[in-house]
Design a protein around this motif. Structure first.
Motif, mmCIF file in Angstrom:
data_model
loop_
_atom_site.group_PDB
_atom_site.id
_atom_site.type_symbol
_atom_site.label_atom_id
_atom_site.label_comp_id
_atom_site.label_asym_id
_atom_site.label_seq_id
_atom_site.Cartn_x
_atom_site.Cartn_y
_atom_site.Cartn_z
ATOM 1 N N GLU A 22 0.825 -1.198 0.000
ATOM 2 C CA GLU A 22 0.000 0.000 0.000
ATOM 3 C C GLU A 22 0.864 1.255 0.000
ATOM 4 O OE1 GLU A 22 -3.645 -2.027 2.622
ATOM 5 O OE2 GLU A 22 -2.223 -0.628 3.528
ATOM 6 N N LEU A 23 1.950 1.215 0.757
ATOM 7 C CA LEU A 23 2.835 2.373 0.839
ATOM 8 C C LEU A 23 3.536 2.623 -0.483
ATOM 9 C CD1 LEU A 23 4.273 4.521 2.593
ATOM 10 C CD2 LEU A 23 5.963 2.759 3.151
ATOM 11 N N GLU A 57 -7.309 -1.857 -5.164
ATOM 12 C CA GLU A 57 -6.465 -2.804 -5.886
ATOM 13 C C GLU A 57 -5.090 -2.980 -5.259
ATOM 14 O OE1 GLU A 57 -6.338 1.201 -8.132
ATOM 15 O OE2 GLU A 57 -7.793 -0.061 -7.080
ATOM 16 N N THR A 58 -4.729 -2.114 -4.307
ATOM 17 C CA THR A 58 -3.425 -2.233 -3.653
ATOM 18 C C THR A 58 -3.517 -2.847 -2.264
ATOM 19 O OG1 THR A 58 -3.517 -0.039 -2.617
ATOM 20 C CG2 THR A 58 -2.681 -0.158 -4.875
ATOM 21 N N THR A 59 -4.728 -3.135 -1.800
ATOM 22 C CA THR A 59 -4.900 -3.620 -0.429
ATOM 23 C C THR A 59 -5.022 -5.140 -0.409
ATOM 24 O OG1 THR A 59 -7.319 -3.505 -0.465
ATOM 25 C CG2 THR A 59 -6.129 -1.513 0.149
ATOM 26 N N LYS A 60 -4.757 -5.703 0.745
ATOM 27 C CA LYS A 60 -4.879 -7.152 0.922
ATOM 28 C C LYS A 60 -6.334 -7.571 0.978
ATOM 29 C CE LYS A 60 -3.301 -10.840 4.020
ATOM 30 N NZ LYS A 60 -2.510 -11.137 5.245
ATOM 31 N N THR A 61 -7.189 -6.724 1.538
ATOM 32 C CA THR A 61 -8.608 -7.055 1.696
ATOM 33 C C THR A 61 -9.458 -6.602 0.524
ATOM 34 O OG1 THR A 61 -8.991 -4.973 2.902
ATOM 35 C CG2 THR A 61 -8.394 -6.916 4.204
ATOM 36 N N GLY A 70 1.958 7.100 -11.535
ATOM 37 C CA GLY A 70 2.982 6.254 -10.947
ATOM 38 C C GLY A 70 3.124 6.462 -9.464
ATOM 39 N N PRO A 71 3.723 5.482 -8.781
ATOM 40 C CA PRO A 71 3.944 5.605 -7.341
ATOM 41 C C PRO A 71 4.852 6.772 -7.025
ATOM 42 C CG PRO A 71 4.248 3.344 -8.082
ATOM 43 C CD PRO A 71 4.154 4.195 -9.307
ATOM 44 N N ILE A 72 4.646 7.389 -5.891
ATOM 45 C CA ILE A 72 5.455 8.552 -5.521
ATOM 46 C C ILE A 72 6.686 8.154 -4.740
ATOM 47 C CG2 ILE A 72 3.437 10.056 -5.462
ATOM 48 C CD1 ILE A 72 3.501 9.843 -2.431
ATOM 49 N N LEU A 73 6.735 6.909 -4.254
ATOM 50 C CA LEU A 73 7.875 6.482 -3.451
ATOM 51 C C LEU A 73 8.671 5.384 -4.111
ATOM 52 C CD1 LEU A 73 6.236 6.436 0.078
ATOM 53 C CD2 LEU A 73 7.823 8.113 -0.812
#
Length: 270
Positions: free
Chosen positions: A187-188, A208-212, A251-254
């Motif tokens: 998620e991060l 779509e990025t979470t486990k649940t 895109g991801p920021i990290l």
């Protein structure tokens, strides 16, 4: 394609067509690659035990499953033969035992649904209302141990902050929202600029990025907001504003960005 890669890692899957078919179904349903990998590992280990003992997995019974559990309990730790997990009495922790049994149980659920066999030899714990005083519980094969979470003491947390104080801003920004918003690693790393709401100091964790697979909104602290502002690219609409072409920063920021020197003006808590 991913199941083919797993077959190279676990050749035993190619020797059991039903196992490969079951994994392919889970992959086609969109399960995370790491979930499929964990399923392949647990099922692959069980199939290897069946081949070693001359057991047909399609006709295995409860005694064969119990023998597999006994082997898992007596298996030495990768860290060394003398290392024991206190909660299992062997090298594998209780959570690892549960993880190995889950794909075996789901595989037999699949065989029952396909009409290959009539019952699942693994079984699961069941709650029966109305028994004794308000209900009864049938335990699973391996008792599930529920531990209290480990929380850092104040002195330990201050030591962590002291170490991160000298880290580049990217590393500090990885720690800050993970702690403030209780984000998982995926998620991060999958955060995007349009997930951040600086006005309300909240982050949107996409489903779509979470486990649940459940979207949620989580807050972050003012100190994390300072780090986000210093790390994010500047634009006319603000540090996390739209790109010149009018779209959100993609895109991801990290994830994938190189570490940069720390900010000129360190934030108050860092």
């Amino acid at each position: 394609m991913f199941v083919m890669v797993l077959s190279e890692k676990w050749p035993v899957l190619d020797r059991h067509d039903r196992a490969a078919e079951w994994l392919q179904i889970w992959s086609d349903l969109g399960r995370a690659p790491r979930t499929i990998d964990a399923y392949a590992r647990g099922l692959g280990e069980f199939l290897l035990v069946c081949e070693r003992d001359g057991i047909d997995p399609k006709t295995a019974n409860r005694s064969h499953i119990a023998a597999f559990v006994r082997e898992l309990r007596s298996r030495p730790s990768r860290s060394g033969a003398n290392v024991l997990a206190l909660d299992s009495g062997a090298g594998l922790a209780n959570a690892t035992l549960q993880q190995r049994l889950v794909p075996v149980r789901l595989f037999y659920d699949f065989l029952v649904e396909e009409g290959v066999r009539e019952s699942n030899p693994v079984g699961r714990g069941r709650y029966t209302p109305g028994r004794d005083r308000g209900g009864g519980t049938a335990r699973g094969l391996v008792p599930r141990l529920v531990k209290l979470p480990w929380i850092l003491a104040e002195a330990e947390w201050l030591q962590v902050l002291e170490v991160f104080r000298a880290e580049p801003i990217r590393n500090r920004l990885m720690l800050a929202p993970a702690y403030d918003s209780a984000l998982r690693r995926e998620e991060l790393c999958a955060l995007r600029s349009d997930d951040i709401d600086p006005a309300h100091r909240t982050l949107r964790v996409r489903a779509e990025t979470t486990k649940t697979r459940q979207e949620r909104m989580v807050p972050y602290s003012a100190s994390t907001g300072v780090l986000l502002g210093e790390y994010g690219p500047s634009s006319a609409a603000g540090p996390w504003g739209p790109t010149p072409d009018g779209g959100a920063l993609a895109g991801p920021i990290l994830a994938g960005r190189s570490a940069r020197p720390g900010p000129r003006r360190p934030s108050r808590r860092w």
